[in-house]
Structure formats: C-alpha cells, structure tokens
Design a protein around this motif. Structure first.
Motif, PDB file in Angstrom:
ATOM      1  N   VAL A 117     -27.618 -91.427   6.813  1.00  0.00           N
ATOM      2  CA  VAL A 117     -28.974 -91.913   6.627  1.00  0.00           C
ATOM      3  C   VAL A 117     -29.608 -92.137   7.995  1.00  0.00           C
ATOM      4  CG1 VAL A 117     -30.387 -93.763   5.687  1.00  0.00           C
ATOM      5  CG2 VAL A 117     -28.346 -93.032   4.482  1.00  0.00           C
ATOM      6  N   SER A 118     -30.819 -91.660   8.135  1.00  0.00           N
ATOM      7  CA  SER A 118     -31.521 -91.853   9.399  1.00  0.00           C
ATOM      8  C   SER A 118     -32.404 -93.087   9.304  1.00  0.00           C
ATOM      9  CB  SER A 118     -32.366 -90.614   9.697  1.00  0.00           C
ATOM     10  OG  SER A 118     -33.263 -90.903  10.731  1.00  0.00           O
ATOM     11  N   GLU A 119     -32.259 -93.921  10.302  1.00  0.00           N
ATOM     12  CA  GLU A 119     -33.100 -95.111  10.364  1.00  0.00           C
ATOM     13  C   GLU A 119     -33.651 -95.215  11.759  1.00  0.00           C
ATOM     14  OE1 GLU A 119     -31.851 -98.930   7.756  1.00  0.00           O
ATOM     15  OE2 GLU A 119     -32.241 -99.129   9.885  1.00  0.00           O
ATOM     16  N   LYS A 120     -34.638 -96.059  11.921  1.00  0.00           N
ATOM     17  CA  LYS A 120     -35.268 -96.184  13.233  1.00  0.00           C
ATOM     18  C   LYS A 120     -34.219 -96.442  14.322  1.00  0.00           C
ATOM     19  CE  LYS A 120     -39.079 -98.613  15.262  1.00  0.00           C
ATOM     20  NZ  LYS A 120     -39.592 -99.965  15.298  1.00  0.00           N
ATOM     21  N   GLY A 121     -34.014 -95.460  15.186  1.00  0.00           N
ATOM     22  CA  GLY A 121     -33.120 -95.664  16.322  1.00  0.00           C
ATOM     23  C   GLY A 121     -31.644 -95.553  16.034  1.00  0.00           C
ATOM     24  N   LYS A 122     -31.294 -95.356  14.783  1.00  0.00           N
ATOM     25  CA  LYS A 122     -29.859 -95.189  14.529  1.00  0.00           C
ATOM     26  C   LYS A 122     -29.574 -94.377  13.279  1.00  0.00           C
ATOM     27  CE  LYS A 122     -29.847 -99.878  12.810  1.00  0.00           C
ATOM     28  NZ  LYS A 122     -29.423-101.236  13.109  1.00  0.00           N
ATOM     29  N   LEU A 123     -28.343 -93.939  13.203  1.00  0.00           N
ATOM     30  CA  LEU A 123     -27.892 -93.216  12.023  1.00  0.00           C
ATOM     31  C   LEU A 123     -26.868 -94.088  11.319  1.00  0.00           C
ATOM     32  CD1 LEU A 123     -27.307 -89.685  13.567  1.00  0.00           C
ATOM     33  CD2 LEU A 123     -29.234 -90.406  12.190  1.00  0.00           C
ATOM     34  N   LEU A 124     -26.954 -94.125   9.999  1.00  0.00           N
ATOM     35  CA  LEU A 124     -25.997 -94.922   9.239  1.00  0.00           C
ATOM     36  C   LEU A 124     -25.137 -93.998   8.394  1.00  0.00           C
ATOM     37  CD1 LEU A 124     -28.547 -97.583   7.984  1.00  0.00           C
ATOM     38  CD2 LEU A 124     -26.963 -97.837   9.880  1.00  0.00           C
ATOM     39  N   THR A 125     -23.852 -94.262   8.396  1.00  0.00           N
ATOM     40  CA  THR A 125     -22.976 -93.452   7.556  1.00  0.00           C
ATOM     41  C   THR A 125     -22.331 -94.339   6.509  1.00  0.00           C
ATOM     42  OG1 THR A 125     -21.092 -93.827   9.021  1.00  0.00           O
ATOM     43  CG2 THR A 125     -22.385 -91.855   9.413  1.00  0.00           C
ATOM     44  N   SER A 126     -22.050 -93.763   5.349  1.00  0.00           N
ATOM     45  CA  SER A 126     -21.248 -94.484   4.368  1.00  0.00           C
ATOM     46  C   SER A 126     -20.355 -93.472   3.684  1.00  0.00           C
ATOM     47  CB  SER A 126     -22.141 -95.210   3.366  1.00  0.00           C
ATOM     48  OG  SER A 126     -22.914 -94.284   2.666  1.00  0.00           O
ATOM     49  N   GLN A 127     -19.138 -93.857   3.411  1.00  0.00           N
ATOM     50  CA  GLN A 127     -18.161 -92.923   2.873  1.00  0.00           C
ATOM     51  C   GLN A 127     -16.987 -93.689   2.288  1.00  0.00           C
ATOM     52  OE1 GLN A 127     -17.904 -91.953   6.954  1.00  0.00           O
ATOM     53  NE2 GLN A 127     -15.697 -91.700   6.856  1.00  0.00           N
ATOM     54  N   GLY A 128     -16.151 -92.977   1.556  1.00  0.00           N
ATOM     55  CA  GLY A 128     -14.880 -93.562   1.149  1.00  0.00           C
ATOM     56  C   GLY A 128     -14.733 -93.769  -0.344  1.00  0.00           C
ATOM     57  N   LEU A 129     -13.500 -93.566  -0.818  1.00  0.00           N
ATOM     58  CA  LEU A 129     -13.228 -93.754  -2.239  1.00  0.00           C
ATOM     59  C   LEU A 129     -12.592 -95.124  -2.443  1.00  0.00           C
ATOM     60  CD1 LEU A 129     -13.155 -92.330  -5.014  1.00  0.00           C
ATOM     61  CD2 LEU A 129     -10.885 -91.543  -4.430  1.00  0.00           C
ATOM     62  N   PHE A 130     -11.365 -95.286  -1.953  1.00  0.00           N
ATOM     63  CA  PHE A 130     -10.681 -96.565  -2.143  1.00  0.00           C
ATOM     64  C   PHE A 130     -11.175 -97.615  -1.158  1.00  0.00           C
ATOM     65  CE2 PHE A 130      -7.386 -94.076  -4.369  1.00  0.00           C
ATOM     66  CZ  PHE A 130      -7.489 -94.766  -5.552  1.00  0.00           C
ATOM     67  N   SER A 131     -11.346 -97.221   0.079  1.00  0.00           N
ATOM     68  CA  SER A 131     -11.886 -98.169   1.043  1.00  0.00           C
ATOM     69  C   SER A 131     -13.177 -97.589   1.577  1.00  0.00           C
ATOM     70  CB  SER A 131     -10.883 -98.389   2.177  1.00  0.00           C
ATOM     71  OG  SER A 131     -10.670 -97.192   2.848  1.00  0.00           O
ATOM     72  N   SER A 132     -14.284 -98.191   1.173  1.00  0.00           N
ATOM     73  CA  SER A 132     -15.544 -97.605   1.602  1.00  0.00           C
ATOM     74  C   SER A 132     -15.897 -98.113   2.987  1.00  0.00           C
ATOM     75  CB  SER A 132     -16.648 -97.948   0.616  1.00  0.00           C
ATOM     76  OG  SER A 132     -16.990 -99.296   0.723  1.00  0.00           O
ATOM     77  N   GLN A 133     -16.369 -97.204   3.788  1.00  0.00           N
ATOM     78  CA  GLN A 133     -16.669 -97.498   5.185  1.00  0.00           C
ATOM     79  C   GLN A 133     -18.158 -97.318   5.400  1.00  0.00           C
ATOM     80  OE1 GLN A 133     -14.823 -97.786   8.201  1.00  0.00           O
ATOM     81  NE2 GLN A 133     -12.880 -98.188   7.180  1.00  0.00           N
ATOM     82  N   LYS A 134     -18.735 -98.276   6.093  1.00  0.00           N
ATOM     83  CA  LYS A 134     -20.125 -98.091   6.494  1.00  0.00           C
ATOM     84  C   LYS A 134     -20.174 -98.220   7.997  1.00  0.00           C
ATOM     85  CE  LYS A 134     -22.284 -99.544   2.266  1.00  0.00           C
ATOM     86  NZ  LYS A 134     -23.409-100.238   1.651  1.00  0.00           N
TER      87      LYS A 134
END
Lengths: 509, 156
Positions: A274-291
């Motif tokens: 996800v693109s946000e002002k000045g940064k990119l955000l990631t989210s992923q994961g099945l058992f342990s979700s990481q942001k």
C-alpha cells in the motif's frame, strides 16, 4: 471536533497479555526441568520444584509487569510507564515516530491480540513496545499517531467506529492506495519457483533423519578406511548405488519443493503493498501476519532479484533496503520485500512510482579479463573436489571434466555482470543463479572505495565499491573487475556526481 | 597528498612482532595437540612455528616500510581522500557532509611514539571505519577540528 476521542489515557495492555506471557515463559521453566532430569533424580519433588519456580518467579513477575504498565497517547507524545520498584517513563514525541509496526505471531492470532512497535528516527534504543494490545486497539493506535502526524483530525471516523465498525472498515479500505497485491495462486506459483538453498539443505537434513541411513556412519567409514577402501569401492554395485543416490536426490528435491511452497504461502499469503504519503506499507502472512512500513526517505537501495527459472517465466522480486532507525548504526539496516513476485514490467512500474529509474536494456560490461580471474579462482576452489574425484576414480582424466564446467561458469559470470552509471543513480547487475540488479541513488552514497588486489592488478583490474547506509548484503553495490582506468574514472565521477547533487540541494534550500 | 608520521613504521613493526608471536604460540599448540597425532606427519614437532617465524620475520622487516610508503591522505575541497595498501590497494572517498563524527584514539603502542589515530565514522555499513593511523597527537586534533566544521547532521 474535540480531540478527546483521539487520545488514549493510561491504558493497560490487553488482559490476554498475561496468558500470552505465561505461555512464552514456559520454555524458561523447562530449563530447570532439564537440569533436574539430567542430574538423574526424577522424584516427585521435581514437579514441586517447577511449580515453586513458576509460582515464585514467573507468575508474580508477569502479574506485576502487567499491572505496572500503562500507555498514554496524546496529540503530542506517547508515554509508556513501566516498572515496579524502579519506575520508568518513556516519552516518545509523535512527530519523531517513523513507523508503527503491528505484528502478530501464531499465539497472538489465537488470542486476537497484536504487538505494536513504535520506531523512531533518533536513537536506536528509544523504541516503544506494546506487547500486546487488542487488534482494534492496535489499529486505533496506528490511526491516532498517523492522524496526529498528518495534522488533520479524523475524529468523525473514529467516533463512528465505536457505533458501527463495519461501515468504517469499508471506507478505510477504499482509502488505501493498493499498488500491488498477490492472489493465493500467485503465492503458490512464487513458492514453486523459489528453490531456496536453505530449504533444500533443511529438507535434505530432515530426509536424512527419516531415511534408513546408518546413524553410526562415521564408525562404518572408519571400518571401510581401515580395511583398504579401494577394495571396498570395487566390490560395490555401482549401478544400484547411483540409482539410490538419484532417487534420494529426487525425493529431497520434491520434498523441498513442496516445503518451499508451503513456507512461501505462510509468509506471503495475501501480500499487499500500500502506498501512503512518504512510505510504503506491506502486510502479509497466514499464521503470523506481518505488517511493515518502508519509509521512502530512508530508502538506500532497490534490488531486483531473480533466478534462472523465474527469469524464464519473466518473474522478478523487488527488495527495498532502508537505513536503520539508529542513524549511524549500520546493524539496523534492513531489507524489505516490496514485491515478492511480479512481471518485470510491473516491477519497473512500481519502481517508477518510487523514483524515476530507467533500467537499461544493455548494461556496460565488466572487463573480459575477469573470466581469466574467475577461472583461476574456481580452479583453486575446486582443488578439494578434484582431490576427492581423483581418489574415488583413481584417474587423472576425470579431472578434465571439471575444466569445461569451470570455464563455462566463469563465462556466465562475466556475461551476467554489468553496470550503468547515470547522473542520479548507479545500476549494478550481477549473478546468474541469484541475479541481482541493484539501483543505488547517487545522493545516498556514504563512501566510495576502489579496491584492487594483487591478482587484480596483474590483470589491470579493479573493483569499485559503493557504500550506503544500508548495504545489507556484501557485494550488491560493487562493480567488480573492471579495467583500472575505467574504475578510476567511475570512482572520481561518482564523487563528482554526489558533490554536485549535494550542492544542488543547498541552492534549493 | 600527505603521508603519515614516519614513526608509525615502528608502531607497525611492534604490531607485526606481536602478531607473529601470537601465531607462533597458536601453531605450537596445534603442533603438539593435533598435528603430531597424524600418523604420517612428515615434519618434526615445532616445524610449523618455525615456518610462522620465518614468514613473520620477513613481513616484520618488509611490511611496515611498504605500508608507510603507500599510505597517503588528502583533504580535498569537498571530500576526504585516502589511498593505501601494499598487496590490496584501496582508494577511499568520504565526502565531508557524510562524516557523522570523528574520534581520536591512541593505544599503548601508539602512546609510546606519541602518535594518534583518527577514526572517521560515516553512516555507511561497510566503510564505516575509515582510519588514518600514525598522526602526531596535536595534528590529529587539528584535523579533527577542521573536519568537524564540515560535519553536518544529515539525515540518512
């Protein structure tokens, strides 16, 4: 609109934290058990001892820590109070918070809680760690901090969420500027082509545990060596041994392939950038979700990765390397995956959203003399292998098989190396099995080195190394084995470009 | 281009002697504990420390002189430039605006010769430790002050 709704005042962590910490602490309790068991006394007092240990140390500790911990979030700062005997109050200014990371491991997920980490730009030690709060709270904390930073209040949405959660969820999703996402099928395909050596090694190890290998193979080997190993080798049925080995290797490969797919799905399930002002955000994961968040200001290097199989299928991976939050502390530099698996055109498109980069079709090649150097290097490295071959087959001629392999490897290495210097960035390409195309912005250069070893100088070669604040892997930003004159030129040129760039910045300011 | 203080050769000589002694002890231990256990080891016990001694003597005599001969540094308009190395030659550039802070340090050997070392820190991960050894203490301070003027607190 009042600001009250946007504050959290002296709130405790989620009560499930107690349970979570207790479970996490259990392995510690296992330590005394191991000691007791090894000492040989397995009487009933073992259990008494353990329960005493738990009762006297772990439980009160967890309870006290929980009740003497609270956090406050105002529009200016985050205050975390902790400590039973020695009290500690940590104030983190909202503006200085770079990054709010929400992570969940498997236990967190079960209990529907999350861990919130506040990372600042200043000292590496001033980090807020809220382990754990409820998922709703974690989102709220992130939202509050983000809103305060943007200077605009989103009080209505927040107040709304108290009354009707679902509608707000939807509006939030619409606001998200998703620039890349992966379906489950994409993730499976990605896992199918990764072939990570580490997984291969791990599965070979697991396989060896389950196969019928004699666990005392060292003793057997000693026996064989003592009794004259050449006779032993001669009496073996070579054909069936080879069949065994081939079958084993195939099985390990298949197992590692499946394991890699499963692991990949676990890590990258529902990957979203996800693109946000000045940064990119990631989210992923099945058992342990990481942001995670990638602050674009801190971006030091972009690396496009591929292996021969993914290249054939036109799939590439993009890693972004950012400088540590500790500033000068190089160990904090990290590499985050922005795109695990996408077509080259898509990767290029997303890179261009971050920075105007034109990846050249043809790179400037390194010196062909590097082939000679590689051949010598590989020859030296293959000496032990050669010795092993010589002793098993008892003939010198077998060694000749190595020569074309080495020559070909050296040639491939040369073919896949290249670089491209532009006014505002350097692009370095290297690797056949693990190809990396590294894009380094000129303004991120920290130091530049030109290195030439004795063997390089004999061939008139040198290596230019570019050091940024986030050189996570050794040689990514090095132009290896180019002519010494060219190297000197690039060395000086890069410095000139950097200084020019800095001076330009000064004028604007 | 400036060279280091010639006394640095003596400092390096002491380092090389120290290193030789260290490796001699190490190989001596190796000889007694491991190599002598090998059934057909062709050399007598104490052979490998002798080899180390020989190599050590040669390097101790030759290397400090060569190292000194090839060590240069220069304060250019916008950057610090270092050029050094005997077998592997390394040229380094550290733009002034990248310097985070500068330390002067001195160990016991250097103190004997009244020399100091200038350690230049950047935010870089690999070349984070650019070191100019063998500077007279007063000169190191002078350099530190001079470089400090350029040092800007710059975001990475």
């Amino acid at each position: 609109m009042s600001q009250v709704a946007e504050q959290i005042y002296e709130k405790r962590l989620h009560p499930f934290t107690l349970l979570y910490r207790f479970i996490v602490a259990l392995p510690n309790a296992a330590l005394p058990i191991i000691f007791v068991l090894y000492s040989g006394n397995t009487g009933e007092w073992v259990y008494i001892f353990i329960s005493l240990f738990l009762g006297f140390f772990i439980l009160p500790g967890i309870l006290l820590n929980y009740f003497y911990f609270d956090y406050t979030i105002t529009d200016k700062e985050v205050v975390i109070k902790s400590g039973v005997l020695s009290k500690k109050e940590r104030h983190i200014k909202i503006d200085r918070i770079q990054n709010v990371t929400i992570t969940q491991n498997f236990l967190h997920k079960l209990m529907r809680i999350a861990k919130v980490q506040l990372e600042t730009a200043g000292d590496a030690t001033t980090e807020g760690n809220l382990d754990s709060v409820s998922i709703v709270d974690s989102e709220r904390i992130r939202e509050i901090i983000r809103n305060h930073q943007h200077g605009k209040s989103k009080v209505d949405t927040n107040r709304f969420s108290n009354e009707n959660g679902e509608t707000v969820e939807k509006t939030v999703e619409e606001e998200e500027n998703v620039i890349f996402s992966m379906s489950l099928w994409d993730t499976i395909k990605y896992g199918a082509v990764r072939f990570r050596p580490i997984v291969l090694v791990a599965s070979a190890w697991i396989f060896s545990l389950f196969s019928q290998f004699n666990p005392n193979w060292t003793d057997e080997l000693e026996l064989i060596l003592d009794s004259g190993y050449k006779e032993y080798i001669k009496q073996l049925d070579i054909f069936s041994i080879i069949l065994y080995i081939v079958a084993g290797v195939l099985l390990v490969l298949l197992f590692s392939w499946i394991l890699d797919i499963l692991l990949t799905v676990n890590t990258y399930h529902r990957f979203k950038l996800v693109s946000e002002k000045g940064k990119l955000l990631t989210s992923q994961g099945l058992f342990s979700s990481q942001k995670g968040a990638i602050p674009l200001k801190k971006l030091q290097m972009m690396v496009i990765k591929s292996n021969p199989i993914t290249r054939k299928l036109n799939f590439y991976r993009l890693d972004l390397q950012t400088a540590g939050f500790g500033g000068g502390d190089g160990t904090k530099a990290k590499s985050e995956t922005a795109i695990p698996f996408a077509k080259f055109s898509q990767v290029k498109e997303i890179i261009n959203k971050i920075r105007a980069v034109v990846i050249p079709e043809i790179f400037t090649k390194v010196s062909p003399k590097s082939i000679r150097r590689a051949v010598v290097k590989y020859l030296v490295f293959s000496i032990p292998f050669g010795i092993a071959l010589y002793f098993t087959f008892d003939s010198f001629w077998v060694l000749l098989v190595l020569l074309p392999i080495i020559g070909f490897a050296a040639y491939i290495r040369y073919q896949y190396r290249g670089y491209h210097v532009e006014n505002n960035q350097i692009i370095v390409k290297q690797g056949f099995w693990f190809q990396k195309i590294s894009i380094i912005p000129i303004e991120k250069i920290q130091t530049i080195h030109m290195r030439s070893s004795y063997f390089q100088r004999r061939l008139g070669l040198a290596t230019v190394e570019i050091d940024t604040a986030a050189t996570v892997y050794g040689n990514d930003a090095s132009i290896i084995d180019i002519d010494i004159d060219v190297a000197t030129e690039i060395f000086e040129e890069l410095n000139r470009l950097f200084i020019d760039d800095k001076n330009k910045g000064k004028v604007i300011n | 281009m400036m060279q280091l203080n010639p006394d640095v050769k003596s400092v390096w000589t002491i380092y090389y002697i120290r290193r030789t002694l260290f490796f001699m002890v190490l190989t001596l231990a190796l000889d007694y504990l491991a190599l002598s256990e090998i059934p057909k080891w062709p050399f007598f016990t104490g052979f490998s420390p002798l080899v180390v001694l020989f190599i050590g003597l040669v390097t101790t005599i030759v290397m400090p002189k060569l190292k000194y001969k090839y060590w240069f540094f220069e304060l250019r308009d916008d950057e610090l430039y270092l050029k050094r190395g005997v077998l592997t030659k390394i040229d380094s550039i550290a733009p002034y605006c990248r310097i985070q802070h500068i330390d002067i340090s001195q160990n016991i050997v250097e103190r004997l010769f009244n020399l100091s070392r200038l350690v230049i820190y950047t935010a870089g991960t690999k070349g984070a430790d650019l070191i100019i050894p063998g500077l007279p203490h007063y000169y190191a301070q002078e350099l530190q002050n001079k470089l400090k003027e350029y040092t800007v607190e710059d975001a990475v």
